[in-house]
Write a protein that holds these residues in place. Structure first.
Motif, PDB file in Angstrom:
ATOM      1  N   SER A   1       4.399   6.708  14.876  1.00 43.30           N
ATOM      2  CA  SER A   1       3.476   7.853  14.824  1.00 43.30           C
ATOM      3  C   SER A   1       2.060   7.421  14.461  1.00 43.30           C
ATOM      4  O   SER A   1       1.153   8.256  14.448  1.00 43.30           O
ATOM      5  CB  SER A   1       3.974   8.881  13.800  1.00 43.30           C
ATOM      6  OG  SER A   1       5.252   9.365  14.164  1.00 43.30           O
ATOM      7  N   GLY A   2       1.886   6.147  14.135  1.00 48.09           N
ATOM      8  CA  GLY A   2       0.557   5.646  13.796  1.00 48.09           C
ATOM      9  C   GLY A   2       0.118   5.969  12.380  1.00 48.09           C
ATOM     10  O   GLY A   2      -1.061   5.854  12.049  1.00 48.09           O
ATOM     11  N   LEU A   3       1.071   6.364  11.530  1.00 45.93           N
ATOM     12  CA  LEU A   3       0.720   6.744  10.165  1.00 45.93           C
ATOM     13  C   LEU A   3       0.894   5.601   9.176  1.00 45.93           C
ATOM     14  O   LEU A   3       0.354   5.653   8.067  1.00 45.93           O
ATOM     15  CB  LEU A   3       1.584   7.931   9.713  1.00 45.93           C
ATOM     16  CG  LEU A   3       1.400   9.227  10.509  1.00 45.93           C
ATOM     17  CD1 LEU A   3       2.396  10.270  10.036  1.00 45.93           C
ATOM     18  CD2 LEU A   3      -0.010   9.740  10.382  1.00 45.93           C
ATOM     19  N   VAL A   4       1.644   4.585   9.563  1.00 41.00           N
ATOM     20  CA  VAL A   4       1.969   3.486   8.659  1.00 41.00           C
ATOM     21  C   VAL A   4       1.904   2.177   9.442  1.00 41.00           C
ATOM     22  O   VAL A   4       2.252   2.144  10.632  1.00 41.00           O
ATOM     23  CB  VAL A   4       3.384   3.677   8.047  1.00 41.00           C
ATOM     24  CG1 VAL A   4       3.879   2.409   7.386  1.00 41.00           C
ATOM     25  CG2 VAL A   4       3.371   4.817   7.048  1.00 41.00           C
ATOM     26  N   ILE A   5       1.450   1.117   8.785  1.00 41.03           N
ATOM     27  CA  ILE A   5       1.530  -0.214   9.371  1.00 41.03           C
ATOM     28  C   ILE A   5       2.397  -1.085   8.483  1.00 41.03           C
ATOM     29  O   ILE A   5       2.484  -0.885   7.274  1.00 41.03           O
ATOM     30  CB  ILE A   5       0.136  -0.865   9.538  1.00 41.03           C
ATOM     31  CG1 ILE A   5      -0.597  -0.951   8.206  1.00 41.03           C
ATOM     32  CG2 ILE A   5      -0.686  -0.144  10.572  1.00 41.03           C
ATOM     33  CD1 ILE A   5      -1.899  -1.720   8.285  1.00 41.03           C
TER      34      ILE A   5
ATOM     35  N   TYR B   1       4.587  -2.151   3.454  1.00 36.69           N
ATOM     36  CA  TYR B   1       4.197  -0.972   4.229  1.00 36.69           C
ATOM     37  C   TYR B   1       2.977  -0.297   3.599  1.00 36.69           C
ATOM     38  O   TYR B   1       2.876  -0.189   2.375  1.00 36.69           O
ATOM     39  CB  TYR B   1       5.365   0.017   4.324  1.00 36.69           C
ATOM     40  CG  TYR B   1       6.566  -0.575   5.015  1.00 36.69           C
ATOM     41  CD1 TYR B   1       6.725  -0.455   6.397  1.00 36.69           C
ATOM     42  CD2 TYR B   1       7.528  -1.284   4.296  1.00 36.69           C
ATOM     43  CE1 TYR B   1       7.820  -1.010   7.048  1.00 36.69           C
ATOM     44  CE2 TYR B   1       8.628  -1.847   4.937  1.00 36.69           C
ATOM     45  CZ  TYR B   1       8.772  -1.709   6.316  1.00 36.69           C
ATOM     46  OH  TYR B   1       9.838  -2.265   6.957  1.00 36.69           O
ATOM     47  N   GLU B   2       2.078   0.182   4.469  1.00 36.05           N
ATOM     48  CA  GLU B   2       0.816   0.755   4.003  1.00 36.05           C
ATOM     49  C   GLU B   2       0.405   1.901   4.912  1.00 36.05           C
ATOM     50  O   GLU B   2       0.535   1.840   6.131  1.00 36.05           O
ATOM     51  CB  GLU B   2      -0.256  -0.332   4.026  1.00 36.05           C
ATOM     52  CG  GLU B   2      -1.648   0.129   3.695  1.00 36.05           C
ATOM     53  CD  GLU B   2      -2.682  -0.982   3.911  1.00 36.05           C
ATOM     54  OE1 GLU B   2      -3.871  -0.732   3.654  1.00 36.05           O
ATOM     55  OE2 GLU B   2      -2.298  -2.082   4.366  1.00 36.05           O
ATOM     56  N   LYS B   3      -0.124   2.981   4.289  1.00 35.62           N
ATOM     57  CA  LYS B   3      -0.710   4.067   5.077  1.00 35.62           C
ATOM     58  C   LYS B   3      -1.941   3.543   5.805  1.00 35.62           C
ATOM     59  O   LYS B   3      -2.651   2.691   5.297  1.00 35.62           O
ATOM     60  CB  LYS B   3      -1.140   5.223   4.163  1.00 35.62           C
ATOM     61  CG  LYS B   3      -0.025   6.044   3.574  1.00 35.62           C
ATOM     62  CD  LYS B   3      -0.599   7.176   2.729  1.00 35.62           C
ATOM     63  CE  LYS B   3       0.475   8.027   2.102  1.00 35.62           C
ATOM     64  NZ  LYS B   3      -0.097   9.102   1.249  1.00 35.62           N
ATOM     65  N   VAL B   4      -2.221   4.100   6.982  1.00 31.98           N
ATOM     66  CA  VAL B   4      -3.433   3.728   7.708  1.00 31.98           C
ATOM     67  C   VAL B   4      -4.418   4.889   7.708  1.00 31.98           C
ATOM     68  O   VAL B   4      -4.112   5.965   7.258  1.00 31.98           O
ATOM     69  CB  VAL B   4      -3.129   3.311   9.168  1.00 31.98           C
ATOM     70  CG1 VAL B   4      -2.223   2.120   9.173  1.00 31.98           C
ATOM     71  CG2 VAL B   4      -2.472   4.463   9.933  1.00 31.98           C
TER      72      VAL B   4
END
Length: 373
Positions: free
Chosen positions: A359-363, A370-373
């Motif tokens: 969903s493009g919310l986490v990388i 894991y990190e929010k973008v």
């Protein structure tokens, strides 16, 4: 005080620490000594220096200084004692406290001395500039650095007067992370740096130096430390620089290291911005017109994150994915940390994290971070 265990890796570190403390013994001489010992520096600990110095492939100035050292083990202990006296840590390439991106640099030091608590992996930008910018620029630099840090990006600079120090303060204003690489040993701070250090320690900042205890700043140490500022970062931003500004060394080091280089353009009549304008004109830097361009340069997109409860993307997520998202932050967290806070099973969390990534919310960073973008 840093203590070594008795395994061979730690003995290798003892030898490395002692050699690094010898004035003039840099990466090239160290590489030659590794070849001389067939990759086992511990061999140099096993006997007095005088027994192997005659055959050692080192320059004459280094040879003379090594001749004054009776035993490498004792020298290592002396260095550790001086570190302990001021609360200084030692970290070696590949260890958690050693900046991960710096390991990629060809002439990176094999170890660093530091004060402060090194946090988890994150994206970082080197923000540098002149010591004496035009009037009124420092408040702007501080505000700009604060905005950068509010996106979850660490700010790296050199703790020098002027723009560097304003950027450190901007990061601390935002409660963000900031690192300073110094051109002196950490027990040889100038008065302004000594006043800044407690603020760093209280707010999660870190002072780094490649120089062993007792080494004072000089005209040669400052240019050398600039490669560390850029090397520890994911991108370099020059905010203000005249044609003779030392911050241009950091930009050049970043360019050679393959880091994206940005520069803040200035009025063509402003000599204090001439260095930035020249970087852009010559194609050595991209013009930076907003904080969003800094975020993009390091791979962070805070403006694209969907806040919980808003937007169709959020409502289409599974309950498990929403729960995992609530645990994450713009500081990378391990799978186990997210698992402990999410109340999901390992299998459900793995599925939720994949959903958030798609969903493009986490990388996901190497090592299942894991990190929010």
């Amino acid at each position: 005080m840093v203590e070594f265990t008795t395994n061979s890796s730690s003995e290798e570190q003892r030898a490395l620490l002692a050699l690094w403390a010898v004035p003039g013994l840099g990466p090239r001489a160290l590489s030659a000594l590794r070849a001389f010992t067939q990759g086992e520096l511990t061999r140099l600990l096993a006997c007095p220096v005088r027994e192997w110095l005659g055959e050692a492939p080192v320059p004459m100035p280094v040879r003379r200084r090594l001749a004054e050292v009776p035993d490498l083990g004792l020298l290592a202990e002396r260095v550790l004692e001086r570190c302990a006296a001021v609360g200084m840590g030692v970290t070696f390439a590949g260890e958690r406290a050693y900046p991960a991106r710096l390991v990629e640099v060809d002439d990176a030091p094999p170890l660093l001395f530091y004060r402060g608590e090194v946090g988890p992996p994150r994206r970082r930008v080197a923000m540098v500039g002149s010591r004496h910018p035009d009037q009124g620029f420092l408040p702007f630099a501080r505000s700009f650095a604060r905005q950068v840090a509010e996106g979850g990006v660490g700010v790296v600079s050199g703790a020098a007067a002027g723009v560097d120090r304003a950027c450190h303060w901007g990061a601390m204003d935002a409660g963000g992370e900031t690192w300073a690489f110094l051109g002196s040993a950490l027990d040889e701070l100038d008065p302004a740096q000594a006043k800044l250090l407690p603020h760093f320690l209280a707010r999660g900042g870190v002072f780094f130096s490649e120089l062993p205890p007792g080494v004072r700043a000089s005209t040669t140490t400052f240019p050398r430390r600039n490669r560390l500022i850029s090397g520890a970062s994911d991108a370099v931003l020059v905010l203000r620089a005249g044609v003779d500004s030392g911050s241009l060394y950091t930009a050049e080091a970043g360019r050679l290291q393959g880091r994206p280089v940005l520069a803040l353009p200035g009025d063509v009549s402003n000599e204090g911005a001439a260095g930035c304008n020249a970087l852009i004109r010559d194609g050595h830097a991209r013009a930076c017109l907003s904080v969003h361009e800094v975020w993009r340069a390091v791979g962070i997109h805070p403006d694209k994150a969907v806040p919980p409860g808003e937007g169709s993307s959020w409502t289409e997520l599974s309950v498990e994915a929403r729960g995992a998202y609530q645990v994450l932050d713009r500081v990378p967290r391990s799978f186990d940390e997210v698992l402990a806070g999410s109340r999901l099973s390992p299998a459900a969390l793995s599925s939720a994290l994949v959903e958030l990534e798609l969903s493009g919310l986490v990388i996901q960073h190497p090592g299942r971070l894991y990190e929010k973008v």
